[in-house]
Write a protein that holds these residues in place. Structure first.
Motif, PDB file in Angstrom:
ATOM      1  N   LYS A 235       0.810  -1.217   0.000  1.00 38.13           N
ATOM      2  CA  LYS A 235       0.000   0.000   0.000  1.00 38.13           C
ATOM      3  C   LYS A 235       0.840   1.261   0.000  1.00 38.13           C
ATOM      4  N   ASP A 236       2.083   1.139   0.435  1.00 34.14           N
ATOM      5  CA  ASP A 236       2.985   2.289   0.476  1.00 34.14           C
ATOM      6  C   ASP A 236       3.868   2.296  -0.775  1.00 34.14           C
TER       7      ASP A 236
ATOM      8  N   ASN B  91       6.712   3.924  -1.549  1.00 34.44           N
ATOM      9  CA  ASN B  91       8.153   3.794  -1.316  1.00 34.44           C
ATOM     10  C   ASN B  91       8.548   2.362  -0.968  1.00 34.44           C
ATOM     11  N   THR B  92       7.686   1.703  -0.182  1.00 33.43           N
ATOM     12  CA  THR B  92       7.951   0.306   0.164  1.00 33.43           C
ATOM     13  C   THR B  92       7.888  -0.578  -1.076  1.00 33.43           C
TER      14      THR B  92
ATOM     15  N   CYS C  93      -0.884   1.125  -4.498  1.00 34.03           N
ATOM     16  CA  CYS C  93      -0.167   2.293  -3.976  1.00 34.03           C
ATOM     17  C   CYS C  93      -0.129   3.487  -4.915  1.00 34.03           C
TER      18      CYS C  93
END
Length: 459
Positions: free
Chosen positions: A36-37, A39-40, A88
């Motif tokens: 969901k992130d 950057n991750t 994301c």
């Protein structure tokens, strides 16, 4: 069992006839990188690609040295990114960030291209698909090694005309965004119908969701080898060989070429510890003299590619290449057959300059070749609706004939018919070809999709 004697048999092909392994392509699933992130997600993508592909280039070079087989490209294909980024990515710029991550990973491991900045929208577009598609012009302008593809139709689902219409706009915008490089971004963007999951060739490569976590696919190319074999077949003879001899010559040559690819694939799979997927035997030309599909057609008997009889000659060639390939390997896949790009084939370029070859004749030839309208430069002032109409025509050929078709067309901003554009390297150069300027806007602006043909219902 393949042994070194089979490779030694092909030494002459390699040294004198432009035989090469065009690509070792490592397919990587990125489905487990979704988060969901944003950057991750990017961190996971970078980590997985650089881990799995860290030895791809060195292994390819090692195999090339040991067996004296040219391996031109080392590439990566990935899961269509519209699937990976769905959780994301909220705006097109989010996808551009992923594209830059992919480009960074490709540079880190040293591959030539990375394919899979893609969406499969043959029946409809999700919000994620549309965001990725709208990000393509910026993504291709701000990266070096990323290739993008969009599958807009299939025999089972029909043609998504909303996506076709959008791709007309996207191609034109990509051309504008890369106009300082003669609209080079469009050379890394292809629109497909019936796209295969295991294609190792760019720009249409992506790692299908039906594939394993990682796979090795190899693409072999040898137009020069086939050309030489046909020249020897007829050399010194008053009458040309009959069709039986012609077909047998192509088939036997394709068999030998495929065996070279099989050896390379097995070695790469063993050394990398990654399963072998498929061999794609595609006669993919280069700008080198003699390494031309058009030259093969001339050997078969037409004065120039585009002359009457060209489509029949190409159909014969494509079929015999496939027959030779499937006898040489149990896992022939991808596209496999003959490519007919314009800019990458000196014989095709010569045919265009001679007035023998037009876009309309190329379209007819795509009914029987491996892919479709490929690396065709057109005037930069071509309308987006005209480009969409060309995509729709080519998709219809693929849909009705149950084959892969594609459009990689380059509206070169600032160029007109009669000009020439230089892309460099394997992409070659191309004369700007005229397009039919009669309007198709009323057709392509209809919403919805063209339904699947009646023969698609086989359940």
């Amino acid at each position: 069992m393949i042994n070194i004697s089979e490779v030694l048999e092909t030494n002459k092909m390699i040294e004198q006839e432009n035989l090469d392994v065009r690509t070792i392509t490592l397919g990587i699933s990125l489905l487990d990188c979704a988060d969901k992130d944003l950057n991750t997600t990017c961190e996971k993508i970078y980590r997985k690609i650089t881990m799995l592909a860290q030895n791809l280039v060195s292994t390819g070079e090692q195999i090339s040295r040991e067996f004296a087989i040219p391996i031109v490209n080392k590439r990566i294909s990935i899961t269509p990114i519209s699937l990976v980024g769905a959780a994301c990515c909220k705006i097109p710029a989010d996808y551009v960030q992923i594209a830059k991550t992919l480009d960074k990973a490709a540079k880190e491991v040293g591959v030539n291209f990375l394919g899979g900045y893609s969406a499969v929208v043959s029946k409809g577009m999700t919000k994620s698909d549309e965001l990725l598609i709208r990000s393509i012009p910026q993504a291709l302008a701000e990266t070096e090694r990323i290739c993008s593809s969009v599958n807009v139709g299939s025999t089972k689902t029909g043609i998504n005309m909303d996506a076709v219409r959008l791709m007309g706009d996207i191609i034109l915008q990509t051309a504008y965004n890369t106009k300082e490089q003669d609209s080079l971004g469009c050379a890394k963007l292809v629109v497909l119908c019936n796209a295969p999951d295991d294609n190792p060739f760019m720009a249409g490569a992506f790692h299908g969701v039906s594939e394993a976590d990682a796979i090795i696919n190899v693409g072999v190319s040898g137009p020069g080898v086939v050309k030489y074999a046909l020249e020897q077949m007829d050399k010194g003879k008053e009458k040309p060989a009959n069709f039986e001899v012609l077909c047998e010559t192509i088939k036997k040559t394709a068999f030998k070429i495929t065996r070279v690819g099989q050896l390379v694939a097995q070695e790469a799979s063993k050394r990398l510890g990654i399963p072998f997927g498929i061999i794609d035997l595609s006669l993919a030309p280069t700008p080198a003299i003699g390494d031309s599909v058009a030259d093969i057609l001339q050997c078969i008997g037409v004065e120039h590619a585009g002359a009457p009889g060209t489509t029949a000659a190409l159909a014969l060639l494509n079929d015999q290449v496939k027959k030779g390939g499937v006898m040489a390997s149990s896992y022939v896949g991808g596209l496999s057959g003959a490519f007919i790009p314009v800019s990458e084939d000196q014989g095709m370029i010569d045919a265009v300059k001679a007035g023998a070859l037009t876009i309309e004749k190329l379209e007819a030839m795509t009914c029987v070749c491996s892919v479709g309208l490929d690396m065709i430069a057109i005037p930069g002032d071509t309308k987006a609706t005209t480009i969409a109409g060309i995509i729709a025509d080519e998709s219809a050929i693929g849909m009705v004939n149950q084959k892969t078709t594609a459009v990689r067309i380059i509206p070169v901003i600032g160029k007109k018919v009669g000009d020439t554009v230089e892309f460099g390297g394997l992409l070659g150069y191309a004369p700007i070809m005229p397009v039919n300027t009669y309007d198709c806007g009323r057709f392509v602006n209809r919403t919805g999709r063209i339904p699947a043909p009646i023969h698609s219902f086989k359940n």
